[in-house]
Enzyme design. Sequence first.
Site, mmCIF file in Angstrom:
data_model
loop_
_atom_site.group_PDB
_atom_site.id
_atom_site.type_symbol
_atom_site.label_atom_id
_atom_site.label_comp_id
_atom_site.label_asym_id
_atom_site.label_seq_id
_atom_site.Cartn_x
_atom_site.Cartn_y
_atom_site.Cartn_z
ATOM 1 N N MET A 44 6.372 6.533 12.127
ATOM 2 C CA MET A 44 5.520 7.635 12.588
ATOM 3 C C MET A 44 4.527 7.087 13.617
ATOM 4 S SD MET A 44 5.079 10.283 9.457
ATOM 5 C CE MET A 44 3.741 9.479 8.614
ATOM 6 N N GLU A 49 1.594 -4.785 12.267
ATOM 7 C CA GLU A 49 2.386 -5.973 11.990
ATOM 8 C C GLU A 49 3.571 -5.676 11.041
ATOM 9 O OE1 GLU A 49 1.704 -8.567 13.873
ATOM 10 O OE2 GLU A 49 3.321 -9.734 12.959
ATOM 11 N N HIS A 51 5.379 -2.944 10.992
ATOM 12 C CA HIS A 51 6.462 -2.407 11.827
ATOM 13 C C HIS A 51 7.090 -3.515 12.678
ATOM 14 C CE1 HIS A 51 3.856 1.316 11.340
ATOM 15 N NE2 HIS A 51 5.020 1.733 10.894
ATOM 16 N N GLY A 163 10.149 -0.286 5.186
ATOM 17 C CA GLY A 163 9.276 -1.206 4.473
ATOM 18 C C GLY A 163 9.275 -0.918 2.971
ATOM 19 N N LEU A 200 -0.452 -3.670 4.712
ATOM 20 C CA LEU A 200 -0.669 -3.017 6.008
ATOM 21 C C LEU A 200 -0.187 -1.572 5.952
ATOM 22 C CD1 LEU A 200 0.197 -5.646 8.753
ATOM 23 C CD2 LEU A 200 -1.933 -5.199 7.559
ATOM 24 N N SER A 201 -0.984 -0.693 6.536
ATOM 25 C CA SER A 201 -0.649 0.727 6.587
ATOM 26 C C SER A 201 -1.348 1.328 7.795
ATOM 27 C CB SER A 201 -1.147 1.421 5.310
ATOM 28 O OG SER A 201 -1.225 2.816 5.507
HETATM 29 O O1 PAF Z 1 7.589 5.631 6.506
HETATM 30 C C1 PAF Z 1 7.393 6.412 7.468
HETATM 31 O O2 PAF Z 1 6.749 6.058 8.461
HETATM 32 C C2 PAF Z 1 7.964 7.815 7.425
HETATM 33 O O3 PAF Z 1 7.947 8.334 6.147
HETATM 34 C C3 PAF Z 1 9.389 7.897 8.031
HETATM 35 C C4 PAF Z 1 10.401 7.114 7.205
HETATM 36 C C5 PAF Z 1 9.386 7.396 9.455
HETATM 37 C C6 PAF Z 1 9.858 9.359 8.041
HETATM 38 O O4 PAF Z 1 8.991 10.166 8.759
#
Ligand code: PAF
EC number: 6.3.2.1
Length: 293
Positions: A44, A49, A51, A163, A200-201
């Site tokens: 999203m 880090e 990602h 993740g 991390l979020s």
């Molecule tokens: O984990 C996320 O960022 C979201 O839930 C995803 C998997 C991209 C779906 O929108």
Amino acid sequence: MTTARTKNGFAAGRLTVHRSPAELNAVTRALRGAGRKVALVPTMGALHEGHRELIRHARRLPGSTVTAVSIFVNPLQFGPGEDLERYPRPLEADLEVCREEGVELVFTPGVEDMYPPGSSTRLAPGPLGDELDGAVRPGHFAGMLTVVAKLFHIVGPDVALFGEKDYQQLVLIHKMVRDLDFPLSVVGVPTVREADGLALSSRNVYLSAADRERATTLSRALNAGAAVSARGADAVVETARAVLAGEPALQVEYLELRDTELGPAPATGRARLLVAARLGTTRLIDNVPVQLG
Ligand code: PAF
């Protein structure tokens, strides 16, 4: 970063960025026709880090694999009163991260591209969709699975990476892929943490400095529980609960020990300890693997 239009989107460094599902689908189909495999990292945005780690995993896959990242804040998985409007959307910075990590394709659809007027079909996650996070966020997993299924159809990946931080999401996606025969493999990548243990979020940016400090209680509680796993399930949960109780600002939504598929916890063997809590208006989740007995 300079951007320029190409036949099928626009180029930003080595990568091309596509907004239209049909356009992206044509590109990945042509790549597969030319013998390339496609690895998808669905996100999203607000890339951090964690990602980057997913992207690096994708880029290390054997064979001639193209790495695609989707960036789409999916309104279907946000409930009323949640943070859909304030969710961070730093697209230019995200594209820079993708460029730095050697991503070749980015898919950035708009809401109207994914859900044109009249689109109303939704995926049902089954009973697990109403437990844990699903009990607190009704409809969240139906919205999440719906967009992930759409992304799988549009991109047509051979591999998709997620993740472990969103562990219930990962389990439900694995199950959807099995149940609905999607021809791809799902890879879970361990959670990336700050030096003090905070997972991390993208939502960590909402935390004040004081809450950022308090938030480390979650990983401390999980680690304390996992550290006594030889003493069995009750000891794990009681130990973690005692650590959480030491931080009165935390409003704990659940602390649960489950098996690795999120069924009831086994007496011995592999399990997962999961927690969700609120700090002010910010909701945080975390989990760790536990080896019982
Ligand atoms: O984990 C996320 O960022 C979201 O839930 C995803 C998997 C991209 C779906 O929108």
